[in-house]
Design a protein around this motif. Sequence first.
Motif, PDB file in Angstrom:
ATOM      1  N   ALA A 125       2.398  -3.914 -12.854  1.00  0.00           N
ATOM      2  CA  ALA A 125       2.445  -3.778 -11.402  1.00  0.00           C
ATOM      3  C   ALA A 125       2.286  -5.109 -10.690  1.00  0.00           C
ATOM      4  N   ALA A 126       1.792  -6.127 -11.394  1.00  0.00           N
ATOM      5  CA  ALA A 126       1.519  -7.413 -10.745  1.00  0.00           C
ATOM      6  C   ALA A 126       2.801  -8.121 -10.322  1.00  0.00           C
ATOM      7  N   ARG A 127       3.832  -8.070 -11.174  1.00  0.00           N
ATOM      8  CA  ARG A 127       5.048  -8.818 -10.887  1.00  0.00           C
ATOM      9  C   ARG A 127       5.745  -8.327  -9.612  1.00  0.00           C
ATOM     10  N   PRO A 128       6.000  -7.026  -9.442  1.00  0.00           N
ATOM     11  CA  PRO A 128       6.648  -6.594  -8.190  1.00  0.00           C
ATOM     12  C   PRO A 128       5.779  -6.836  -6.956  1.00  0.00           C
ATOM     13  N   TYR A 129       4.452  -6.781  -7.114  1.00  0.00           N
ATOM     14  CA  TYR A 129       3.546  -7.054  -5.991  1.00  0.00           C
ATOM     15  C   TYR A 129       3.698  -8.504  -5.542  1.00  0.00           C
ATOM     16  N   VAL A 130       3.573  -9.427  -6.529  1.00  0.00           N
ATOM     17  CA  VAL A 130       3.699 -10.850  -6.218  1.00  0.00           C
ATOM     18  C   VAL A 130       5.095 -11.161  -5.698  1.00  0.00           C
ATOM     19  N   LEU A 131       6.084 -10.496  -6.237  1.00  0.00           N
ATOM     20  CA  LEU A 131       7.457 -10.720  -5.812  1.00  0.00           C
ATOM     21  C   LEU A 131       7.642 -10.376  -4.337  1.00  0.00           C
ATOM     22  N   LEU A 132       7.097  -9.236  -3.906  1.00  0.00           N
ATOM     23  CA  LEU A 132       7.232  -8.834  -2.497  1.00  0.00           C
ATOM     24  C   LEU A 132       6.455  -9.789  -1.593  1.00  0.00           C
ATOM     25  N   VAL A 133       5.264 -10.199  -2.020  1.00  0.00           N
ATOM     26  CA  VAL A 133       4.465 -11.145  -1.229  1.00  0.00           C
ATOM     27  C   VAL A 133       5.221 -12.458  -1.042  1.00  0.00           C
ATOM     28  N   GLU A 134       5.737 -13.008  -2.119  1.00  0.00           N
ATOM     29  CA  GLU A 134       6.391 -14.312  -2.047  1.00  0.00           C
ATOM     30  C   GLU A 134       7.732 -14.237  -1.325  1.00  0.00           C
ATOM     31  N   GLU A 154       3.136  10.993  10.560  1.00  0.00           N
ATOM     32  CA  GLU A 154       3.876   9.911   9.935  1.00  0.00           C
ATOM     33  C   GLU A 154       3.800   8.711  10.869  1.00  0.00           C
ATOM     34  N   ARG A 155       3.472   7.565  10.304  1.00  0.00           N
ATOM     35  CA  ARG A 155       3.189   6.394  11.126  1.00  0.00           C
ATOM     36  C   ARG A 155       4.132   5.252  10.797  1.00  0.00           C
ATOM     37  N   LEU A 156       4.299   4.390  11.784  1.00  0.00           N
ATOM     38  CA  LEU A 156       5.080   3.173  11.620  1.00  0.00           C
ATOM     39  C   LEU A 156       4.121   2.045  11.256  1.00  0.00           C
ATOM     40  N   GLY A 157       4.583   1.112  10.430  1.00  0.00           N
ATOM     41  CA  GLY A 157       3.698   0.028  10.017  1.00  0.00           C
ATOM     42  C   GLY A 157       4.440  -1.277   9.821  1.00  0.00           C
ATOM     43  N   MET A 158       3.667  -2.344   9.728  1.00  0.00           N
ATOM     44  CA  MET A 158       4.190  -3.690   9.514  1.00  0.00           C
ATOM     45  C   MET A 158       3.477  -4.274   8.303  1.00  0.00           C
ATOM     46  N   LEU A 159       4.252  -4.642   7.303  1.00  0.00           N
ATOM     47  CA  LEU A 159       3.712  -5.177   6.060  1.00  0.00           C
ATOM     48  C   LEU A 159       3.945  -6.679   6.036  1.00  0.00           C
ATOM     49  N   ARG A 160       2.856  -7.437   5.817  1.00  0.00           N
ATOM     50  CA  ARG A 160       2.991  -8.901   5.806  1.00  0.00           C
ATOM     51  C   ARG A 160       2.086  -9.497   4.735  1.00  0.00           C
ATOM     52  N   PRO A 161       2.466 -10.694   4.211  1.00  0.00           N
ATOM     53  CA  PRO A 161       1.621 -11.352   3.219  1.00  0.00           C
ATOM     54  C   PRO A 161       0.470 -12.100   3.892  1.00  0.00           C
ATOM     55  N   ARG A 162      -0.686 -12.115   3.227  1.00  0.00           N
ATOM     56  CA  ARG A 162      -1.836 -12.863   3.730  1.00  0.00           C
ATOM     57  C   ARG A 162      -2.685 -13.280   2.537  1.00  0.00           C
ATOM     58  N   HIS A 163      -2.745 -14.594   2.291  1.00  0.00           N
ATOM     59  CA  HIS A 163      -3.550 -15.145   1.192  1.00  0.00           C
ATOM     60  C   HIS A 163      -3.219 -14.463  -0.136  1.00  0.00           C
ATOM     61  N   GLY A 164      -1.938 -14.232  -0.383  1.00  0.00           N
ATOM     62  CA  GLY A 164      -1.524 -13.646  -1.649  1.00  0.00           C
ATOM     63  C   GLY A 164      -1.625 -12.139  -1.717  1.00  0.00           C
ATOM     64  N   ALA A 165      -2.103 -11.500  -0.644  1.00  0.00           N
ATOM     65  CA  ALA A 165      -2.239 -10.044  -0.614  1.00  0.00           C
ATOM     66  C   ALA A 165      -1.288  -9.461   0.430  1.00  0.00           C
ATOM     67  N   LEU A 166      -1.031  -8.163   0.326  1.00  0.00           N
ATOM     68  CA  LEU A 166      -0.225  -7.467   1.308  1.00  0.00           C
ATOM     69  C   LEU A 166      -1.142  -6.776   2.314  1.00  0.00           C
ATOM     70  N   VAL A 167      -0.867  -7.001   3.583  1.00  0.00           N
ATOM     71  CA  VAL A 167      -1.631  -6.381   4.670  1.00  0.00           C
ATOM     72  C   VAL A 167      -0.714  -5.438   5.429  1.00  0.00           C
ATOM     73  N   LEU A 168      -1.209  -4.243   5.691  1.00  0.00           N
ATOM     74  CA  LEU A 168      -0.464  -3.241   6.445  1.00  0.00           C
ATOM     75  C   LEU A 168      -1.118  -3.052   7.802  1.00  0.00           C
ATOM     76  N   ASN A 169      -0.398  -3.368   8.878  1.00  0.00           N
ATOM     77  CA  ASN A 169      -0.851  -3.111  10.248  1.00  0.00           C
ATOM     78  C   ASN A 169      -0.136  -1.891  10.777  1.00  0.00           C
ATOM     79  N   ALA A 170      -0.890  -0.938  11.294  1.00  0.00           N
ATOM     80  CA  ALA A 170      -0.273   0.221  11.922  1.00  0.00           C
ATOM     81  C   ALA A 170       0.417  -0.207  13.213  1.00  0.00           C
ATOM     82  N   LEU A 171       1.593   0.326  13.453  1.00  0.00           N
ATOM     83  CA  LEU A 171       2.344   0.062  14.680  1.00  0.00           C
ATOM     84  C   LEU A 171       2.475   1.354  15.482  1.00  0.00           C
TER      85      LEU A 171
END
Length: 281
Positions: A125-134, A154-171
């Motif tokens: 699972a690490a490779r696709p995670y890092v791939l999406l972040v980068e 059902e909610r809308l969200g914004m996914l962005r990289p932060r310090h190597g992690a994925l952060v999900l902000n609700a929109l």
Amino acid sequence: MPGPVIWNGHVVFGLVMLPVSLVSAVERGGTPLHLVHAAGGCYGRIRYRRVCELEGREVAEQDIGRGYELPGGRTIPITDDDLDHLPLATVHAIELLGTLPAEAIDPCQIGAAAYYLAAATEPAAARPYVLLVEALARRSQVAIVKFAVRGDRERLGMLRPRHGALVLNALRWSDEVRPPAGIAPSPTSVSEEELTAALDLIEARSVDSLDEVEGLTDRYAQALAAVVDAKLHARDLARPSEPVRGPHPVDLMDMLQQSVRDARADRDRDEDSPPTTPAGP
């Protein structure tokens, strides 16, 4: 330390399935103020209790469930298992809808909820995670997603990289944002000199990160503690002075230029100050 896991599922982008766990990225701050019974100097705590409106008695937490009320008043019980098996793809998957620059997001749509997407512990699972972040970081873009947490819409969200992690902000959905009708002032012309001075002021206050902004400390709790101490010892507390207002009409250009000089002086003073040395143990 990360908080408890709220939800387990997958991020789906194309044919790639990325297993993740949803963890809250924020902690709620606050001050120790309580609702009290003020009449007659009682000051007893006011507490809200869960009371069944049919039986008129308080109900224990473990005896509370969910229900869907029909127009005629009949209630259909809904269990956690029902919610886990909704005929909805986003119940178990965060669906990636598209990507775009972060500045394209209306600031009014960004909600208060923020989550970390924790990668699964399996090595695969690490490779696709890092791939999406980068990939998102390389394009300087965010991903727009849909997701659903148990018992919510059902909610809308914004996914962005932060310090190597994925952060999900609700929109918020577009129809939840009110138009700014009557908010902005009527069109007013400004001179090039005023605009240049305003740009100089912005430049003088510019920093590279939020950590460099001075005054980012919540002093409300300290001020409240000072009020409590003053009331406890029956002494007066100095009130903050009102902002000094200049004579009218105000010369906007003079105010801008003085603000620029003050900002530059503050910056020079900070640069000349010796770095603080951490105190020893």
